[in-house]
Design an enzyme around this catalytic site. Structure first.
Site, short mmCIF file in Angstrom:
data_model
loop_
_atom_site.label_atom_id
_atom_site.label_comp_id
_atom_site.label_asym_id
_atom_site.label_seq_id
_atom_site.Cartn_x
_atom_site.Cartn_y
_atom_site.Cartn_z
N ASN A 10 -6.95 -0.08 -8.67
CA ASN A 10 -5.72 -0.23 -9.14
C ASN A 10 -5.24 -1.43 -9.68
O ASN A 10 -5.16 -2.41 -8.79
CB ASN A 10 -4.82 0.16 -7.73
CG ASN A 10 -3.27 -0.26 -8.10
OD1 ASN A 10 -3.12 0.07 -8.98
ND2 ASN A 10 -2.57 0.10 -6.77
N LYS A 12 -2.41 -2.66 -10.80
CA LYS A 12 -0.91 -3.08 -10.45
C LYS A 12 -0.52 -3.60 -11.68
O LYS A 12 -0.68 -3.14 -12.92
CB LYS A 12 -1.00 -4.18 -9.33
CG LYS A 12 -1.62 -3.45 -7.91
CD LYS A 12 -1.57 -4.07 -6.98
CE LYS A 12 -2.34 -3.51 -5.72
NZ LYS A 12 -2.12 -3.92 -4.39
N HIS A 99 2.26 4.91 -3.87
CA HIS A 99 1.59 3.59 -3.27
C HIS A 99 2.63 2.96 -2.42
O HIS A 99 3.86 2.94 -2.75
CB HIS A 99 1.07 2.88 -4.36
CG HIS A 99 0.40 1.76 -4.09
ND1 HIS A 99 1.01 0.48 -3.57
CD2 HIS A 99 -0.95 1.48 -4.20
CE1 HIS A 99 -0.27 -0.57 -3.54
NE2 HIS A 99 -1.29 0.07 -3.87
N GLU A 101 3.56 -0.10 -2.66
CA GLU A 101 4.31 -0.85 -2.95
C GLU A 101 5.88 -0.38 -3.73
O GLU A 101 6.73 -0.75 -3.95
CB GLU A 101 3.48 -1.79 -4.12
CG GLU A 101 2.82 -2.88 -3.61
CD GLU A 101 1.42 -3.21 -4.25
OE1 GLU A 101 1.34 -2.93 -5.45
OE2 GLU A 101 0.50 -3.89 -3.51
N GLU A 171 -4.05 3.74 2.74
CA GLU A 171 -4.03 2.05 2.65
C GLU A 171 -3.14 1.24 3.64
O GLU A 171 -1.96 1.50 3.47
CB GLU A 171 -3.39 1.74 1.39
CG GLU A 171 -4.35 2.22 0.11
CD GLU A 171 -4.24 1.63 -1.24
OE1 GLU A 171 -5.09 0.96 -1.72
OE2 GLU A 171 -2.85 1.54 -1.59
N GLY A 177 -3.76 -6.77 -0.28
CA GLY A 177 -3.65 -8.17 -0.54
C GLY A 177 -3.38 -9.26 0.31
O GLY A 177 -3.21 -10.40 0.01
N SER A 216 -8.00 -4.72 0.75
CA SER A 216 -8.92 -5.99 0.69
C SER A 216 -10.24 -5.45 0.80
O SER A 216 -11.24 -5.94 1.38
CB SER A 216 -8.44 -6.98 1.89
OG SER A 216 -7.23 -7.50 1.71
#
Ligand code: 13P
Length: 255
Positions: A10, A12, A99, A101, A171, A177, A216
């Site tokens: 991904n 992003k 996702h 985010e 996730e 991250g 990660s």
């Protein structure tokens, strides 16, 4: 049931057209050089405006391409949105849905995730449905609650046939991250639970569903995570932006 491992990158909001093209071509070359790579599946998810360019660059290779989101409406007055059929038209075959985010920053809910999933499946895109808990949710002992709610909300009304094409990505939000990867035991526990929720609704079909771990993932922890019985792949963010790192993670799925 044997499940083909699936490694996805991904990107992003990263990588220019030129950078993405170079990366996908490098990755395609690395896979072509090792026949063992045929045992696994690979895809990258560029920004929407780069999907067509990267899909063209990846054509004929072992690397699939997908978009990071879509809107459920087919067309009309929805300024700024892209539809499933537009994505399909670029040559892309996958799409990320829900996702964290998007949930965190753009108001995504289980209901809108459900609409997007149906739109993706309706045109034959393979959706990767992302689920995962925040740290406060985990600390409050709500892991299973949160996963169950996200899964049942997202898949409401899906037929068994539709569900069979779905890929799920677990996730944990606190691992994205942050450099703080879930332990292999935490990942396995969550993946087994996700599969059990799918099994309750769809029976034995659950054994064929691939569940990726994301958060990660790096070249040095990929092998161990992929060694867990219910971890069938990885959804990689930061480490998918550099060819050497991502190629090493991909190789962990087959070498
Ligand atoms: P990182 O690998 O950078 O933690 O991102 C994970 C992710 O969000 C993939 O979708």
């Amino acid at each position: 049931m044997a499940r083909k491992r699936f490694i996805a990158g991904n990107w992003k909001l990263n990588l220019s057209l030129a950078e993405g093209t170079a990366l996908v071509q490098g990755l395609a070359k690395a896979c072509a050089a090792d026949p063992r790579s045929a045992a696994a599946e690979f895809a990258v998810f560029p920004t929407a405006l780069a999907v067509k360019t990267i899909a063209d660059a990846a054509k004929g290779s072992a690397i699939g391409v997908g978009a990071q989101n879509l809107h459920w409406e087919e067309k009309g007055a929805f300024t700024g949105e892209i539809s499933a059929s537009f994505i399909k038209d670029t040559g892309a075959t996958y799409v990320l849905i829900g996702h964290s985010e998007r949930r965190q920053y753009f108001g995504e809910t289980d209901q809108t995730v459900n609409k997007r999933l149906k739109a993706a499946l309706g045109v034959g895109l393979v959706p990767i449905l992302c689920v995962g808990e925040t740290l406060p949710e985990r600390d409050a002992g709500r892991l299973q609650d949160v996963l169950r709610t996200q899964l049942t909300g997202a898949t409401a009304g899906l037929t068994a046939q539709q569900l069979a094409t779905l890929v799920i990505a677990y996730e944990p939000v606190w691992a994205i991250g942050t450099g703080r990867t879930a332990t292999t035991a935490q990942a396995q526990e969550a993946h087994a639970f996700i599969r059990s929720v799918v099994r309750q609704a769809y029976g034995a079909l659950a054994d064929g569903i691939r569940i990726q771990y994301g958060g990660s993932v790096k070249a040095d922890n990929a092998k161990e995570l992929l060694g867990q019985p219910d971890v069938d792949g990885a959804l990689v963010g930061g480490a998918s932006l550099k060819l050497a790192d991502f190629a090493a993670i991909c190789a962990a799925a087959y070498a």
